[in-house]
Scaffold this active site. Structure first.
Site, PDB file in Angstrom:
ATOM      1  N   GLY A   8      -6.322  -2.077   3.934  1.00  9.89           N
ATOM      2  CA  GLY A   8      -5.421  -1.669   2.860  1.00  9.89           C
ATOM      3  C   GLY A   8      -5.349  -2.676   1.721  1.00  9.89           C
ATOM      4  O   GLY A   8      -5.301  -2.312   0.547  1.00  9.89           O
ATOM      5  N   GLY A  47      -9.219   1.931   5.970  1.00 20.45           N
ATOM      6  CA  GLY A  47      -9.895   0.639   5.998  1.00 20.45           C
ATOM      7  C   GLY A  47      -8.897  -0.467   5.725  1.00 20.45           C
ATOM      8  O   GLY A  47      -7.704  -0.312   6.014  1.00 20.45           O
ATOM      9  N   THR A  68      -6.821   5.096  10.200  1.00 19.34           N
ATOM     10  CA  THR A  68      -5.731   5.849   9.553  1.00 19.34           C
ATOM     11  C   THR A  68      -6.173   7.292   9.395  1.00 19.34           C
ATOM     12  O   THR A  68      -7.310   7.540   8.992  1.00 19.34           O
ATOM     13  CB  THR A  68      -5.449   5.292   8.138  1.00 19.34           C
ATOM     14  N   ARG A  77       4.733  -5.580   6.785  1.00 23.45           N
ATOM     15  CA  ARG A  77       3.491  -5.380   6.020  1.00 23.45           C
ATOM     16  C   ARG A  77       3.235  -3.878   5.812  1.00 23.45           C
ATOM     17  O   ARG A  77       3.320  -3.085   6.745  1.00 23.45           O
ATOM     18  CB  ARG A  77       2.321  -6.015   6.773  1.00 23.45           C
ATOM     19  N   VAL A  78       2.936  -3.508   4.587  1.00 22.25           N
ATOM     20  CA  VAL A  78       2.587  -2.123   4.297  1.00 22.25           C
ATOM     21  C   VAL A  78       1.199  -2.119   3.662  1.00 22.25           C
ATOM     22  O   VAL A  78       0.920  -2.915   2.773  1.00 22.25           O
ATOM     23  CB  VAL A  78       3.630  -1.490   3.337  1.00 22.25           C
ATOM     24  N   GLY A  79       0.334  -1.235   4.149  1.00 21.26           N
ATOM     25  CA  GLY A  79      -1.032  -1.158   3.616  1.00 21.26           C
ATOM     26  C   GLY A  79      -1.141  -0.126   2.509  1.00 21.26           C
ATOM     27  O   GLY A  79      -0.156   0.225   1.852  1.00 21.26           O
ATOM     28  N   ASP A  80      -2.340   0.390   2.320  1.00 17.73           N
ATOM     29  CA  ASP A  80      -2.587   1.351   1.232  1.00 17.73           C
ATOM     30  C   ASP A  80      -2.107   2.767   1.560  1.00 17.73           C
ATOM     31  O   ASP A  80      -1.875   3.567   0.650  1.00 17.73           O
ATOM     32  CB  ASP A  80      -4.095   1.427   0.954  1.00 17.73           C
TER      33      ASP A  80
HETATM   34  N1  ASP Z   1      -5.633   1.409   5.651  1.00 14.39           N
HETATM   35  C1  ASP Z   1      -4.786   1.089   6.764  1.00 14.39           C
HETATM   36  C2  ASP Z   1      -3.928  -0.091   6.417  1.00 14.39           C
HETATM   37  O1  ASP Z   1      -4.391  -1.004   5.783  1.00 14.39           O
HETATM   38  C3  ASP Z   1      -5.529   0.811   8.027  1.00 14.39           C
HETATM   39  C4  ASP Z   1      -6.687   1.715   8.351  1.00 14.39           C
HETATM   40  O2  ASP Z   1      -6.991   2.645   7.643  1.00 14.39           O
HETATM   41  O3  ASP Z   1      -7.290   1.505   9.383  1.00 14.39           O
HETATM   42  O4  ASP Z   1      -2.799  -0.123   6.848  1.00 14.39           O
END
Ligand code: ASP
Length: 321
Positions: free
Chosen positions: A203, A201, A149, A177-180
């Site tokens: 999320g 990383g 990201t 799905r939504v991450g951080d």
């Molecule tokens: N943090 C992002 C997510 O979980 C993925 C990433 O940073 O690689 O969507």
């Protein structure tokens, strides 16, 4: 003083472009968005914007955020399909009084009504990765190696700070799905009176620590960006290992209002890019955990050569179709 810090070496070219402008008093608000947009437009990064890897239904769903550290305004979108620049939509939402965080079809409707560029974000190359992956046995969802990201924090010469993130999230994630990355306080946070942070990383684990806010909170208590990053990341990593036996990949970057910066990671060879008024030529650093601290070294010329050679090869593959 001005400065900009960004996750992953893929940010190098865009930081080169904007750091020159930051030295001519361009605003953090404009430069952070311009830098993230350049990465979204580049087709050979597999986890941001055009060329990002799809979800398990072979659709590229994008998350992005923008935060203004002067006003604390936030704009964010989640699970958006078929728009070229998620970060521009997020910034536009930050200028509204309400309805700042939109997801899915609602966000797409907003983007369409407001004239944002539509684009099919699935490249042939991303499709090929998908087809290869579904032939393999079904695995538990996890970030593919090299998940990236883009998250940035920027300070301008006038003392204003902004942050932005953009991602296609986890390869083979569930639809919706939504991450951080678009979640305020988890994937990003910035306060011009203190500083800002951004994470990359897994999320699902980053959100458990509200990690970016935690780093800004520690800086507000007087901690340096480096100590704040180390403390927040390694405490969360420890808690996760104690309570759920395993901690996902977690990496962060941070900058304070004076242009001081820090980074922490629980993975091997996390790269990030930094440019400041004191050292305006952008430098790629590589970070590794070492006894509860983060060891940070400039990327060697061999490391950089390999990175650019791989990127060139990927470009050639893609052009061949
Ligand atoms: N943090 C992002 C997510 O979980 C993925 C990433 O940073 O690689 O969507």
């Amino acid at each position: 003083m001005w400065g900009i810090i960004a996750t992953w070496s893929m940010s190098l070219d865009s930081i080169k472009n904007v750091s020159q402008k930051l030295s001519f008093n361009e605003t953090a608000a404009d430069m952070v968005v311009s830098a993230v947009k350049q990465i979204e437009d580049f087709p050979f990064y597999k986890s941001v914007g055009y060329g990002g890897l799809p979800n398990e239904e072979q659709e590229v769903e994008l998350d992005a955020s923008y935060m203004d550290g002067d006003t604390l305004s936030i704009g964010a979108i989640g699970a958006v399909k078929d728009f070229a620049n998620p970060v521009l939509i997020a910034k536009s939402l930050s200028q509204r009084k309400v309805n700042n965080f939109l997801v899915g079809t609602g966000a797409e409707k907003y983007a369409s009504i407001n004239g944002f560029q539509r684009k099919n974000m699935l490249t042939k190359r991303a499709k090929a990765f998908y087809e290869k992956r579904i032939k393999q046995e079904a695995e538990e969802i996890k970030p593919y190696a090299g998940h990236d990201t883009v998250g940035m924090v920027c300070l301008d010469a006038m003392g204003s700070m902004s942050s932005a993130t953009s991602t296609s999230g986890l390869f083979m994630k569930k639809a919706g799905r939504v991450g951080d990355s678009p979640i305020p306080g988890s994937g990003f946070y910035v306060d011009s009176q203190v500083g800002g942070a951004s994470a990359t990383g897994l999320g699902e684990d980053i959100m458990k620590g509200c990690l970016s806010y935690e780093i800004v909170r520690l800086m507000k208590e007087g901690k340096s960006p480096q100590i704040a990053c180390d403390q927040a990341v390694f405490q969360l990593d420890k808690q996760l290992r104690e309570r759920q036996l395993v901690a996902g990949d977690i990496s962060v970057v941070a900058m304070n209002k004076k242009g001081g910066w820090g980074c922490a990671t629980n993975i091997k060879d996390f790269s990030f890019v930094i440019a400041t008024a004191a050292n305006p030529k952008p430098v790629v650093y590589v970070a590794n955990e070492s006894d509860g601290h983060t060891k940070i070294e400039p990327a060697s010329s061999k490391w950089l050569q390999e990175y650019f050679a791989t990127r060139g090869m990927q470009a050639n593959d893609c052009l061949k179709g």
